[in-house]
Enzyme design. Structure first.
Site, PDB file in Angstrom:
ATOM      1  NE  ARG A  70       1.462  -6.247  -1.227  1.00 31.16           N
ATOM      2  CZ  ARG A  70       0.808  -5.101  -1.305  1.00 31.16           C
ATOM      3  NH1 ARG A  70       0.395  -4.480  -0.198  1.00 31.16           N
ATOM      4  NH2 ARG A  70       0.576  -4.549  -2.470  1.00 31.16           N
ATOM      5  CG  ASP A 307       3.204   3.052  -3.113  1.00 31.55           C
ATOM      6  OD1 ASP A 307       3.138   2.349  -2.092  1.00 31.55           O
ATOM      7  OD2 ASP A 307       2.196   3.464  -3.715  1.00 31.55           O
TER       8      ASP A 307
HETATM    9  O1  DOR Z   1      -1.389   1.467  -5.144  1.00 33.69           O
HETATM   10  C1  DOR Z   1      -1.230   1.289  -3.947  1.00 33.69           C
HETATM   11  N1  DOR Z   1      -1.153   0.052  -3.427  1.00 33.69           N
HETATM   12  N2  DOR Z   1      -1.156   2.348  -3.131  1.00 33.69           N
HETATM   13  C2  DOR Z   1      -1.137   2.212  -1.790  1.00 33.69           C
HETATM   14  O2  DOR Z   1      -0.999   3.197  -1.104  1.00 33.69           O
HETATM   15  C3  DOR Z   1      -1.312   0.871  -1.172  1.00 33.69           C
HETATM   16  C4  DOR Z   1      -0.750  -0.134  -2.077  1.00 33.69           C
HETATM   17  C5  DOR Z   1      -0.955  -1.557  -1.652  1.00 33.69           C
HETATM   18  O3  DOR Z   1      -0.706  -1.863  -0.472  1.00 33.69           O
HETATM   19  O4  DOR Z   1      -1.291  -2.386  -2.492  1.00 33.69           O
END
Ligand code: DOR
Length: 442
Positions: A70, A307
Site C-alpha cells: 500500500r 496476496d
Molecule cells: O483481493 C484482492 N485484493 N486481490 C487482488 O488481486 C488485489 C488486492 C488489493 O490490492 O486489494
C-alpha cells in the site's frame, strides 16, 4: 539493539536441503551461513552471539511472492514499515510487492521511489513488480530491479487493467522477463455483475467472479505463453478447473501459486466473517480446496503466496459490492501451513519448499531458500509443539484483523533472522534492522 552479525544457533532441528530434519548447529557470519554441523558442536569465540534453539525447528525464511503493502498512496491501510514488521513476526524474510499503489509502479521512477522507501523502513528484504499498462511503456521491459511484469487481466479498474487479447499478445511477444498474471476474465465479470446487481450478500462475490471467469483468463495466458515460450507465472490460482488444466498441460516455463486462504477457506466463510472473506479471485468450494491441495502436493502448483491485501475494518464494514476485496496474510501463512504439516496433511519439508525454496528458484533470487553454507542467513526458528490462537490484539498489520482469528495454530516463529540479524525474537520486532533489495538473475 546492535545488529547481530555473527550468530551461532545451537541444537536446532535443522531442515537440510535434502528435506531431512536433523539436530545441529548453524554458524552465521557477515549475513551469510558459514557452517552447518550435525555431528559435532561448532566452536565460536565469545564475540559470537549464541541462540539456544533446543526444541525449535530452523527453516529457510519465507519468501512471500505476492503482497500489497500500500505504500505509497494508501498508507491508511498499511505501509512498508508496518507490513515488514508483520512479515518479521510471521517468519517472512523477503517479499515481492505488487504495483497497485498510488502512483502505480509502472515506471523506473516509481520503482526507484519504492526501493528508496523500502531501504529506509523495511525490516525484511524487498522486491517489487513493475505493472503493465495498455500504453506498453518501455519501462516494463527494462526497469530494474524488478521481479517481473504484473498484469491484471481482470478485477481491476484504471490503467492496470489489461484484458484485451491483442494488447496482451504484444506484451507476451516483447522481451523475456517473467510475466505474472492475475487471471480473471473481465468481460465475464462485468456481465455477471449486471446479472446479479442489487444483491448485497457478499457470498454472491464468488458467483459473480466464478470459476469459469478464472479458467478463461488462465487459458488465454497459457495460450500466449505457449505461443512465445514466454515465462509465465499464474498468481493465486483458485479453481479446480485451472489446476486440472495445468495438470494436463503445463510447459516447463510456467509456474503457478496458491494462497493459504484458497487452500483452507471456502465460501462457507461468508457466513462467519462476511465481507472479510471477500477477495479476488474469490474463495471457492470445499471441492476446489481439495483439488488445489492435491495439485500442490503433486507439483502442478509450485508455491504459496499470501496476496496480503489489507483494507481497514471501516472499509470492510460497508455494504457489498462497495466493500474492497482482499485480506491480510503475512503474519499467519507459515503457522497455518505448519499446522497442516503437524496434522499430517503435508510435511514440514514441503512447506519450506513451497514457501521459500521453490519461490527463490522461480524468481531466480540468488543464495536464498536453503540452509547451507554460502546461502544468505534469512532464517526462521519455529516452535512446532505449542499452539496459540490467532488473536486480533497480537497482529502487527496496520489493518488490525485476520480472516483466521480464533484458529488455533502451531509453528509460530520464535526468532526470525534477516541477513544474519535477529529481526524478531520472543514476540518483539527489532525495528533497527533493515532488509536489502532482492536481485533477480535474468
Ligand atoms: O483481493 C484482492 N485484493 N486481490 C487482488 O488481486 C488485489 C488486492 C488489493 O490490492 O486489494
Amino acid at each position: 539493539m546492535q545488529p547481530d552479525l555473527s550468530l551461532l544457533i545451537r541444537q536446532a532441528q535443522i531442515l537440510h536441503p535434502d528435506g531431512q530434519l536433523r539436530v545441529g548447529d548453524v554458524l552465521i557470519r557477515g549475513g551469510t551461513i558459514e557452517q552447518v554441523a550435525t555431528e559435532i558442536p561448532l566452536e565460536a569465540d565469545e564475540t559470537v552471539r549464541e541462540i539456544d534453539a533446543q526444541g525449535l525447528t530452523l527453516l529457510p525464511g519465507v519468501i512471500d511472492p505476492q503482497v500489497h503493502f500500500r505504500e505509497p498512496g494508501l498508507e491508511h491501510k498499511e505501509d512498508l514499515f508496518t507490513a515488514s514488521c508483520a512479515c518479521a513476526k510471521g517468519g517472512v524474510t523477503s517479499f515481492l510487492e505488487m504495483p497497485n499503489t498510488r502512483p502505480l509502479t509502472t515506471t523506473q521512477a516509481a520503482l526507484d521511489d519504492k526501493l528508496q522507501r523500502a531501504a529506509q523502513k523495511c525490516v525484511v528484504n524487498y522486491g517489487f513488480f513493475i505493472g503493465a499498462t495498455a500504453e506498453l511503456l518501455p519501462d516494463i521491459l527494462e526497469a530494474k530491479p524488478a521481479c517481473g511484469i504484473k498484469i491484471f487481466m481482470g478485477s481491476m479498474h484504471g490503467p492496470l487493467l489489461m484484458s484485451e487479447e491483442e494488447v496482451l499478445d504484444k506484451i507476451f511477444s516483447q522481451g523475456s522477463r517473467l510475466i505474472a498474471v492475475h487471471a480473471e476474465n473481465q468481460a465475464r465479470i462485468q456481465e455477471r455483475r449486471q446479472q446479479f446487481a442489487g444483491i448485497t450478500d457478499p457470498a454472491i462475490h464468488s458467483q459473480i467472479q466464478d470459476n469459469q471467469a478464472a479458467l478463461e483468463a488462465t487459458e488465454l495466458a497459457l495460450k500466449l505463453s505457449k505461443k512465445y515460450q514466454r515465462r509465465l507465472h499464474i498468481l493465486h490460482l483458485s479453481t479446480a478447473e485451472e489446476a486440472e488444466l495445468l495438470r494436463q498441460d503445463k510447459p516447463a516455463w510456467v509456474t503457478a501459486e496458491v494462497t493459504p486462504q484458497h487452500l483452507l477457506l471456502n465460501t462457507s466463510a461468508y457466513e462467519t466473517i462476511g465481507t472479510l472473506a471477500q477477495m479476488n479471485p474469490p474463495l471457492r468450494s470445499p471441492h476446489d480446496n481439495e483439488v488445489l491441495w492435491q495439485a500442490l502436493k503433486d507439483g502442478v502448483l509450485d508455491f504459496i503466496a499470501t496476496d496480503h491485501a489489507p483494507h481497514t475494518l471501516e472499509e470492510k464494514a460497508q455494504t457489498y459490492p462497495n466493500t474492497p476485496s482482499g485480506m491480510p496474510g503475512v503474519e499467519t501463512s507459515l503457522p497455518l501451513m505448519l499446522t497442516q504439516a503437524m496434522q499430517g496433511r503435508c510435511t514440514v519439508a514441503q512447506v519450506a519448499n513451497w514457501m521459500s525454496t521453490a519461490v527463490a528458484k522461480a524468481y531466480r533470487i540468488p543464495n536464498k531458500g536453503a540452509i547451507a553454507p554460502g546461502y544468505d542467513a534469512d532464517l526462521v526458528l519455529v516452535d512446532l509443539h505449542t499452539y496459540h490462537p490467532v488473536r486480533r490484539e497480537d497482529l502487527l498489520t496496520k489493518c488490525g484483523w485476520s480472516p483466521f482469528e480464533g484458529w488455533n495454530l502451531t509453528g509460530w516463529p520464535v526468532v526470525t533472522i534477516v541477513g544474519g540479524q535477529v529481526v524478531y525474537e520472543h514476540g518483539k520486532v527489532n525495528t533497527e534492522v533493515r532488509g536489502k533489495a532482492l536481485t533477480f538473475d535474468a
